[in-house]
Design a protein around this motif. Structure first.
Motif, PDB file in Angstrom:
ATOM      1  N   LEU A 136     -10.091   6.809  -2.091  1.00 62.70           N
ATOM      2  CA  LEU A 136      -8.733   7.867  -1.556  1.00 62.70           C
ATOM      3  C   LEU A 136      -8.522   6.182  -0.395  1.00 62.70           C
ATOM      4  O   LEU A 136      -7.050   5.871   0.063  1.00 62.70           O
ATOM      5  N   GLU A 137      -8.852   5.632   0.052  1.00 56.57           N
ATOM      6  CA  GLU A 137      -8.429   4.106   0.959  1.00 56.57           C
ATOM      7  C   GLU A 137      -7.641   3.356  -0.577  1.00 56.57           C
ATOM      8  O   GLU A 137      -6.764   2.843   0.292  1.00 56.57           O
ATOM      9  N   PHE A 138      -8.305   3.347  -1.712  1.00 60.26           N
ATOM     10  CA  PHE A 138      -6.810   2.622  -2.449  1.00 60.26           C
ATOM     11  C   PHE A 138      -5.928   3.566  -2.502  1.00 60.26           C
ATOM     12  O   PHE A 138      -5.082   2.760  -2.684  1.00 60.26           O
TER      13      PHE A 138
ATOM     14  N   LYS B  79     -14.937   8.376  -0.907  1.00 62.57           N
ATOM     15  CA  LYS B  79     -14.002   7.454   0.137  1.00 62.57           C
ATOM     16  C   LYS B  79     -13.306   6.250  -0.351  1.00 62.57           C
ATOM     17  O   LYS B  79     -12.035   6.018   0.241  1.00 62.57           O
ATOM     18  N   PRO B  80     -13.735   5.189  -0.928  1.00 60.39           N
ATOM     19  CA  PRO B  80     -13.359   3.756  -1.354  1.00 60.39           C
ATOM     20  C   PRO B  80     -11.747   4.470  -2.033  1.00 60.39           C
ATOM     21  O   PRO B  80     -10.783   3.578  -2.499  1.00 60.39           O
TER      22      PRO B  80
ATOM     23  N   MET C  19       0.941  -1.632   0.074  1.00 63.58           N
ATOM     24  CA  MET C  19      -0.045   0.221  -0.043  1.00 63.58           C
ATOM     25  C   MET C  19       1.032   1.095   0.153  1.00 63.58           C
ATOM     26  O   MET C  19       2.208   1.752   0.970  1.00 63.58           O
TER      27      MET C  19
ATOM     28  N   ARG D  75      -4.122   7.847   5.005  1.00 64.37           N
ATOM     29  CA  ARG D  75      -4.482   7.661   5.757  1.00 64.37           C
ATOM     30  C   ARG D  75      -5.454   9.021   6.884  1.00 64.37           C
ATOM     31  O   ARG D  75      -5.914   8.613   7.442  1.00 64.37           O
TER      32      ARG D  75
ATOM     33  N   ASP E 273       1.451   5.006   0.889  1.00 59.70           N
ATOM     34  CA  ASP E 273       1.611   6.019   1.373  1.00 59.70           C
ATOM     35  C   ASP E 273       1.335   7.077   0.774  1.00 59.70           C
ATOM     36  O   ASP E 273       2.468   8.278   0.794  1.00 59.70           O
TER      37      ASP E 273
ATOM     38  N   GLY F 236      -4.279   4.794  -0.247  1.00 60.40           N
ATOM     39  CA  GLY F 236      -3.548   4.586   0.795  1.00 60.40           C
ATOM     40  C   GLY F 236      -3.249   5.479   1.677  1.00 60.40           C
ATOM     41  O   GLY F 236      -2.261   6.698   1.821  1.00 60.40           O
TER      42      GLY F 236
ATOM     43  N   PRO G 164      -8.080  11.011   8.308  1.00 62.47           N
ATOM     44  CA  PRO G 164      -9.656  11.780   8.087  1.00 62.47           C
ATOM     45  C   PRO G 164      -9.898  12.828   7.352  1.00 62.47           C
ATOM     46  O   PRO G 164      -9.051  13.996   7.039  1.00 62.47           O
TER      47      PRO G 164
ATOM     48  N   SER H 266      -6.740  16.900   8.285  1.00 55.99           N
ATOM     49  CA  SER H 266      -8.518  16.644   7.566  1.00 55.99           C
ATOM     50  C   SER H 266      -9.447  17.172   7.241  1.00 55.99           C
ATOM     51  O   SER H 266     -10.358  17.865   7.146  1.00 55.99           O
TER      52      SER H 266
END
Length: 214
Positions: free
Chosen positions: A150-152, A147-148, A1, A156, A3, A154, A158, A136
């Motif tokens: 940004l998670e993909f 949201k998914p 993943m 971190r 950073d 990586g 909020p 944040s």
């Protein structure tokens, strides 16, 4: 993943005033551009970048806030994006280093700068930021896929969302410092800041709303 750090980018008519405001909050300058047209500042977690609006080559207007990002290893990230169906992911060299661009949810094209040890003539500062502070940002008009996405990538940090209105980015921060202390410091420095129901509401030097949460 990977950073990936999300880095709100503010276009401003007064880089110095915005820098002073962010330093009062606890961010610390890291890299200063030539002629003072660019500065990025770091928090304990996350970053904010400032760009002189008059010299913007991308149409940035005074007070505009956009999304930008920074990471190590954009080639690996590009491979992951293409494999996931983001076939327009592209890398190229800019005057300040390498950049990856890709279309995000809602059709917004984002840029991700590659973190580099070569400063390309920029000036490095090493003042430590306030470790209690986190950048944040808040995204308005953001589709559910953000949201998914940004998670993909990586990310971190909020990030908060709402669906109302057109897409917009608002600068927000979180801190473990007592909010009353932050409010007092801002007011003593001459900024319009008010503590309302557990959130500091501030008007920054560009006339834009900024919030600091506990």
């Amino acid at each position: 993943m990977n950073d990936v750090v999300i880095r709100p980018l503010r276009f401003t008519a007064d880089v110095g005033a915005m820098r002073g405001f962010l330093e009062t909050l606890g961010l610390a300058p890291r890299i200063l551009g030539r002629h003072g047209s660019w500065v990025d500042l770091v928090a304990g977690d996350g970053m904010v970048a400032l760009h002189d609006a008059e010299s913007s080559s991308t149409g940035g207007k005074h007070g505009d806030t956009r999304l930008s990002f920074e990471t190590h290893g954009i080639d690996r990230l590009k491979e992951r994006l293409v494999a996931a169906g983001h076939e327009d992911a592209t890398t190229w060299d800019e005057a300040y280093g390498r950049v990856l661009s890709v279309t995000a949810p809602g059709g917004l094209v984002i840029w991700i700068d590659e973190r580099s040890e070569d400063l390309y003539g920029y000036k490095l500062h090493q003042t430590p930021p306030d470790p209690r502070l986190t950048v944040s940002p808040h995204l308005s008009g953001a589709v559910e896929d953000w949201k998914p996405f940004l998670e993909f990538l990586g990310v971190r940090q909020p990030v908060t969302f709402d669906q109302a209105g057109d897409f917009a980015v608002r600068l927000e921060l979180r801190t473990t410092e007592p909010l009353a202390d932050v409010t007092d410091r801002l007011q003593a420095a001459g900024y319009t800041a008010e503590l309302v129901q557990g959130t500091i509401e501030i008007t920054d030097p560009d006339g834009q709303p900024v919030r600091v949460h506990a």
